[in-house]
Write a protein that holds these residues in place. Structure first.
Motif, PDB file in Angstrom:
ATOM      1  N   LEU A 177       5.368   4.838  -5.251  1.00  0.00           N
ATOM      2  CA  LEU A 177       5.886   5.901  -4.395  1.00  0.00           C
ATOM      3  C   LEU A 177       7.010   6.613  -5.128  1.00  0.00           C
ATOM      4  O   LEU A 177       7.957   5.980  -5.593  1.00  0.00           O
ATOM      5  CB  LEU A 177       6.396   5.321  -3.080  1.00  0.00           C
ATOM      6  N   ASP A 178       6.894   7.924  -5.270  1.00  0.00           N
ATOM      7  CA  ASP A 178       7.899   8.728  -5.962  1.00  0.00           C
ATOM      8  C   ASP A 178       8.337   9.844  -5.034  1.00  0.00           C
ATOM      9  O   ASP A 178       7.705  10.885  -4.957  1.00  0.00           O
ATOM     10  CB  ASP A 178       7.331   9.294  -7.257  1.00  0.00           C
ATOM     11  N   MET A 179       9.418   9.613  -4.327  1.00  0.00           N
ATOM     12  CA  MET A 179       9.923  10.629  -3.408  1.00  0.00           C
ATOM     13  C   MET A 179      10.918  11.555  -4.099  1.00  0.00           C
ATOM     14  O   MET A 179      11.516  12.408  -3.467  1.00  0.00           O
ATOM     15  CB  MET A 179      10.566   9.969  -2.182  1.00  0.00           C
ATOM     16  N   GLY A 180      11.102  11.402  -5.403  1.00  0.00           N
ATOM     17  CA  GLY A 180      12.013  12.263  -6.146  1.00  0.00           C
ATOM     18  C   GLY A 180      11.354  13.521  -6.667  1.00  0.00           C
ATOM     19  O   GLY A 180      12.017  14.392  -7.227  1.00  0.00           O
ATOM     20  N   LYS A 181      10.030  13.630  -6.490  1.00  0.00           N
ATOM     21  CA  LYS A 181       9.323  14.829  -6.955  1.00  0.00           C
ATOM     22  C   LYS A 181       9.782  16.036  -6.164  1.00  0.00           C
ATOM     23  O   LYS A 181      10.070  15.950  -4.988  1.00  0.00           O
ATOM     24  CB  LYS A 181       7.810  14.676  -6.769  1.00  0.00           C
ATOM     25  N   ARG A 182       9.805  17.182  -6.826  1.00  0.00           N
ATOM     26  CA  ARG A 182      10.110  18.443  -6.143  1.00  0.00           C
ATOM     27  C   ARG A 182       8.855  19.290  -6.157  1.00  0.00           C
ATOM     28  O   ARG A 182       8.361  19.643  -7.222  1.00  0.00           O
ATOM     29  CB  ARG A 182      11.234  19.181  -6.851  1.00  0.00           C
ATOM     30  N   PRO A 183       8.350  19.601  -4.989  1.00  0.00           N
ATOM     31  CA  PRO A 183       7.143  20.440  -4.927  1.00  0.00           C
ATOM     32  C   PRO A 183       7.370  21.777  -5.632  1.00  0.00           C
ATOM     33  O   PRO A 183       8.466  22.328  -5.577  1.00  0.00           O
ATOM     34  CB  PRO A 183       6.919  20.639  -3.434  1.00  0.00           C
ATOM     35  N   ASP A 184       6.334  22.283  -6.270  1.00  0.00           N
ATOM     36  CA  ASP A 184       6.410  23.544  -7.006  1.00  0.00           C
ATOM     37  C   ASP A 184       6.928  24.689  -6.147  1.00  0.00           C
ATOM     38  O   ASP A 184       7.680  25.527  -6.606  1.00  0.00           O
ATOM     39  CB  ASP A 184       5.040  23.925  -7.572  1.00  0.00           C
ATOM     40  N   TRP A 228       0.835  -1.185   0.000  1.00  0.00           N
ATOM     41  CA  TRP A 228       0.000   0.000   0.000  1.00  0.00           C
ATOM     42  C   TRP A 228       0.876   1.243   0.000  1.00  0.00           C
ATOM     43  O   TRP A 228       1.874   1.311   0.712  1.00  0.00           O
ATOM     44  CB  TRP A 228      -0.942   0.003   1.202  1.00  0.00           C
ATOM     45  N   VAL A 229       0.497   2.210  -0.820  1.00  0.00           N
ATOM     46  CA  VAL A 229       1.229   3.470  -0.963  1.00  0.00           C
ATOM     47  C   VAL A 229       0.300   4.607  -0.562  1.00  0.00           C
ATOM     48  O   VAL A 229      -0.881   4.608  -0.908  1.00  0.00           O
ATOM     49  CB  VAL A 229       1.685   3.681  -2.431  1.00  0.00           C
ATOM     50  N   ALA A 230       0.843   5.560   0.165  1.00  0.00           N
ATOM     51  CA  ALA A 230       0.149   6.827   0.445  1.00  0.00           C
ATOM     52  C   ALA A 230       1.109   7.926   0.027  1.00  0.00           C
ATOM     53  O   ALA A 230       2.279   7.912   0.407  1.00  0.00           O
ATOM     54  CB  ALA A 230      -0.194   6.958   1.925  1.00  0.00           C
ATOM     55  N   GLN A 231       0.622   8.852  -0.813  1.00  0.00           N
ATOM     56  CA  GLN A 231       1.490   9.940  -1.254  1.00  0.00           C
ATOM     57  C   GLN A 231       0.681  11.209  -1.486  1.00  0.00           C
ATOM     58  O   GLN A 231      -0.353  11.194  -2.152  1.00  0.00           O
ATOM     59  CB  GLN A 231       2.228   9.580  -2.532  1.00  0.00           C
ATOM     60  N   GLU A 232       1.202  12.298  -0.943  1.00  0.00           N
ATOM     61  CA  GLU A 232       0.595  13.610  -1.157  1.00  0.00           C
ATOM     62  C   GLU A 232       0.740  13.970  -2.623  1.00  0.00           C
ATOM     63  O   GLU A 232       1.735  13.615  -3.263  1.00  0.00           O
ATOM     64  CB  GLU A 232       1.293  14.633  -0.239  1.00  0.00           C
ATOM     65  N   GLN A 233      -0.233  14.665  -3.178  1.00  0.00           N
ATOM     66  CA  GLN A 233      -0.293  14.932  -4.615  1.00  0.00           C
ATOM     67  C   GLN A 233       0.940  15.610  -5.179  1.00  0.00           C
ATOM     68  O   GLN A 233       1.297  15.395  -6.336  1.00  0.00           O
ATOM     69  CB  GLN A 233      -1.537  15.742  -4.955  1.00  0.00           C
ATOM     70  N   ASN A 234       1.626  16.424  -4.394  1.00  0.00           N
ATOM     71  CA  ASN A 234       2.825  17.113  -4.877  1.00  0.00           C
ATOM     72  C   ASN A 234       4.119  16.456  -4.416  1.00  0.00           C
ATOM     73  O   ASN A 234       5.194  17.006  -4.603  1.00  0.00           O
ATOM     74  CB  ASN A 234       2.819  18.575  -4.417  1.00  0.00           C
ATOM     75  N   GLY A 235       4.009  15.297  -3.781  1.00  0.00           N
ATOM     76  CA  GLY A 235       5.190  14.585  -3.329  1.00  0.00           C
ATOM     77  C   GLY A 235       5.810  15.119  -2.053  1.00  0.00           C
ATOM     78  O   GLY A 235       6.962  14.824  -1.759  1.00  0.00           O
TER      79      GLY A 235
END
Length: 84
Positions: A69-76, A26-33
């Motif tokens: 899960l993508d923790m490499g995203k950079r929030p805007d 199971w993955v939980a991730q905020e929309q902007n990472g």
């Protein structure tokens, strides 16, 4: 120079996606990472999402498709602050 904290995670506009990845976790991730994690059960993913989003179940979206899960995203907000 004053340090500025990122916006509060309790904002109603913060959407958290939950679902299973290709390995069945199971993955939980905020929309902007901004935050996210892997969990062994749906209940734990929902519990984490509620904790992080300030107890707003209406902003949790369970996806019918796989999610990784993508923790490499950079929030805007971080990208725009660095560009300034």
């Amino acid at each position: 120079m004053k340090l500025v904290e990122p916006p509060s995670c309790s904002s109603l506009s913060t959407v958290v996606f939950i679902g299973r990845n290709r390995r069945g976790q199971w993955v939980a991730q905020e929309q902007n990472g901004l935050y996210g994690g892997l969990f062994v059960s749906r209940a734990q993913a929902v519990k984490y999402a509620l904790f992080e989003n300030g107890q707003h179940p209406e902003t949790i979206v369970e996806l019918p498709r796989e999610i990784e899960l993508d923790m490499g995203k950079r929030p805007d907000i971080i990208v725009s602050q660095r560009a300034a």
